[in-house]
Design a protein around this motif. Structure first.
Motif, PDB file in Angstrom:
ATOM      1  N   VAL A  44       0.825  -1.206   0.000  1.00  0.00           N
ATOM      2  CA  VAL A  44       0.000   0.000   0.000  1.00  0.00           C
ATOM      3  C   VAL A  44       0.860   1.257   0.000  1.00  0.00           C
ATOM      4  O   VAL A  44       0.686   2.150  -0.846  1.00  0.00           O
ATOM      5  CB  VAL A  44      -0.961  -0.017   1.207  1.00  0.00           C
ATOM      6  N   LEU A  45       1.780   1.359   0.948  1.00  0.00           N
ATOM      7  CA  LEU A  45       2.619   2.562   1.030  1.00  0.00           C
ATOM      8  C   LEU A  45       3.476   2.768  -0.221  1.00  0.00           C
ATOM      9  O   LEU A  45       3.537   3.889  -0.748  1.00  0.00           O
ATOM     10  CB  LEU A  45       3.488   2.506   2.287  1.00  0.00           C
ATOM     11  N   THR A  47       2.791   1.832  -3.222  1.00  0.00           N
ATOM     12  CA  THR A  47       1.879   2.233  -4.299  1.00  0.00           C
ATOM     13  C   THR A  47       1.489   3.698  -4.160  1.00  0.00           C
ATOM     14  O   THR A  47       1.414   4.432  -5.160  1.00  0.00           O
ATOM     15  CB  THR A  47       0.626   1.349  -4.282  1.00  0.00           C
ATOM     16  N   LEU A  48       1.251   4.147  -2.941  1.00  0.00           N
ATOM     17  CA  LEU A  48       0.927   5.555  -2.723  1.00  0.00           C
ATOM     18  C   LEU A  48       2.106   6.457  -3.085  1.00  0.00           C
ATOM     19  O   LEU A  48       1.924   7.542  -3.644  1.00  0.00           O
ATOM     20  CB  LEU A  48       0.521   5.783  -1.258  1.00  0.00           C
ATOM     21  N   ILE A  49       3.319   6.006  -2.781  1.00  0.00           N
ATOM     22  CA  ILE A  49       4.508   6.791  -3.142  1.00  0.00           C
ATOM     23  C   ILE A  49       4.647   6.870  -4.657  1.00  0.00           C
ATOM     24  O   ILE A  49       4.957   7.934  -5.220  1.00  0.00           O
ATOM     25  CB  ILE A  49       5.762   6.172  -2.491  1.00  0.00           C
ATOM     26  N   PHE A  51       2.230   6.643  -6.818  1.00  0.00           N
ATOM     27  CA  PHE A  51       1.182   7.538  -7.317  1.00  0.00           C
ATOM     28  C   PHE A  51       1.566   8.999  -7.121  1.00  0.00           C
ATOM     29  O   PHE A  51       1.325   9.839  -8.000  1.00  0.00           O
ATOM     30  CB  PHE A  51      -0.133   7.240  -6.594  1.00  0.00           C
ATOM     31  N   GLN A  52       2.186   9.327  -5.990  1.00  0.00           N
ATOM     32  CA  GLN A  52       2.626  10.696  -5.765  1.00  0.00           C
ATOM     33  C   GLN A  52       3.695  11.104  -6.774  1.00  0.00           C
ATOM     34  O   GLN A  52       3.655  12.220  -7.322  1.00  0.00           O
ATOM     35  CB  GLN A  52       3.163  10.843  -4.340  1.00  0.00           C
ATOM     36  N   SER A 274       6.600   6.161 -12.998  1.00  0.00           N
ATOM     37  CA  SER A 274       5.560   5.922 -11.997  1.00  0.00           C
ATOM     38  C   SER A 274       4.177   5.948 -12.632  1.00  0.00           C
ATOM     39  O   SER A 274       3.300   5.153 -12.257  1.00  0.00           O
ATOM     40  CB  SER A 274       5.650   6.974 -10.891  1.00  0.00           C
ATOM     41  N   MET A 278       1.512   2.933 -12.490  1.00  0.00           N
ATOM     42  CA  MET A 278       0.152   3.082 -11.993  1.00  0.00           C
ATOM     43  C   MET A 278      -0.872   2.668 -13.042  1.00  0.00           C
ATOM     44  O   MET A 278      -1.930   2.114 -12.717  1.00  0.00           O
ATOM     45  CB  MET A 278      -0.097   4.523 -11.567  1.00  0.00           C
TER      46      MET A 278
END
Length: 297
Positions: A44-45, A47-49, A51-52, A274, A278
């Motif tokens: 999760v973390l 993937t969030l990075i 996405f950012q 990235s 995504m």
């Protein structure tokens, strides 16, 4: 005057019910905590990075992360990158079709024809290549497919012309199919092992030909296994990097190799890499969601 307050049976029942609810909530959380923390930290973390980073155009290592728009996603629509994505999808679909065509007879033979006492041993023997490194398997195929390799040496020994397969699309399909075929066989074997032969006997008694009985009786029974195996092979092939890199050469650029070039290549455009990552994650997630929702239909 002393008054003693006692809980009524109804109050005791309510307290016990609340305690059971708390216990029923704590037990699954305790069981899911180790895997949940693992998924949070490693899936999760990150993937969030990613996405950012995908919202930052032209970001390089050491730059300040300042999300500013969807420019990287718009760049994916460039015909050059769309061609790479379509090539990746075509290779994945081709690998899925080859694995299904080759894997079904093997799985059917092991599950329905081979003696019962040998089935587990046959399954282990068929998945034995998975115990070796995927990198090692790819180098083995280089040794087989190169112009002076084993395959062309055998062809020349019988007077046949040399085949130019290495660094071409057929070599990528061969390597990916070889790597992913055991997964397809395992899933199909699990479905075919539960095949109800009584339905096949009933179809034969009613005059159905073997081909018609296959399509009308066998395939509907194992359709969940076919769908699961095909989806697993498709997703894995879509993200495969080693086989296209080692067996395909420069002419077989795929989405996974393109992502690698954006992070570790000369350009090092982490934002665009990235965004590509995504996009692949979203495509795979949509495919899995559709399978879960409509798979049983």
């Amino acid at each position: 005057m002393n008054t003693e307050i006692r809980d009524t049976p109804d109050d005791l029942a309510k307290i016990q019910k609340l305690n059971r609810r708390k216990l029923n909530l704590i037990q699954p959380l305790a069981l899911l905590a180790p895997s949940g923390i693992w998924l949070l930290l490693l899936l999760v973390l990150p993937t969030l990075i990613i996405f950012q980073l995908s919202l930052v155009p032209n970001i390089r290592p050491g730059d300040i992360v300042n999300p500013s728009g969807l420019d990287n996603y718009v760049r994916i629509l460039d015909p050059l990158y769309l061609q790479v994505i379509l090539r990746s999808l075509w290779l994945a679909l081709g690998t899925m079709a080859i694995c299904l065509i080759l894997g079904f007879p093997v799985a059917y033979w092991i599950a329905q024809i081979a003696p019962q006492r040998w089935r587990n041993l046959l399954v282990i023997g068929f998945v034995l290549p998975l115990w070796t490194s995927s990198l090692l398997r790819s180098y083995a195929w280089i040794t087989i497919l190169r112009p002076t390799g084993l395959l062309n040496s055998l062809l020349n020994s019988v007077g046949l012309p040399t085949l130019e397969l290495l660094n071409r699309t057929p070599a990528v399909l061969i390597g990916m199919s070889y790597s992913l075929l055991p997964y397809m066989v395992l899933i199909l074997y699990a479905s075919l092992e539960k095949l109800d032969k009584r339905l096949l006997e009933a179809a034969a008694d009613l005059g159905a030909s073997p081909i018609k009985a296959f399509w009308k009786v066998t395939v509907p029974q194992i359709s969940p296994g076919i769908t699961a195996g095909s989806l697993l092979v498709l997703i894995t092939a879509l993200g495969d990097f080693i086989d296209p890199e080692l067996l395909g050469g420069a002419s077989s650029m795929t989405a996974a190799r393109l992502v690698y070039n954006q992070f570790l290549g000369v350009t090092q455009n982490w934002g665009f890499g990235s965004a590509l990552s995504m996009t692949l994650i979203l495509a795979v997630s949509v495919a899995i969601a559709l399978l879960i929702k409509f798979g049983d239909r």
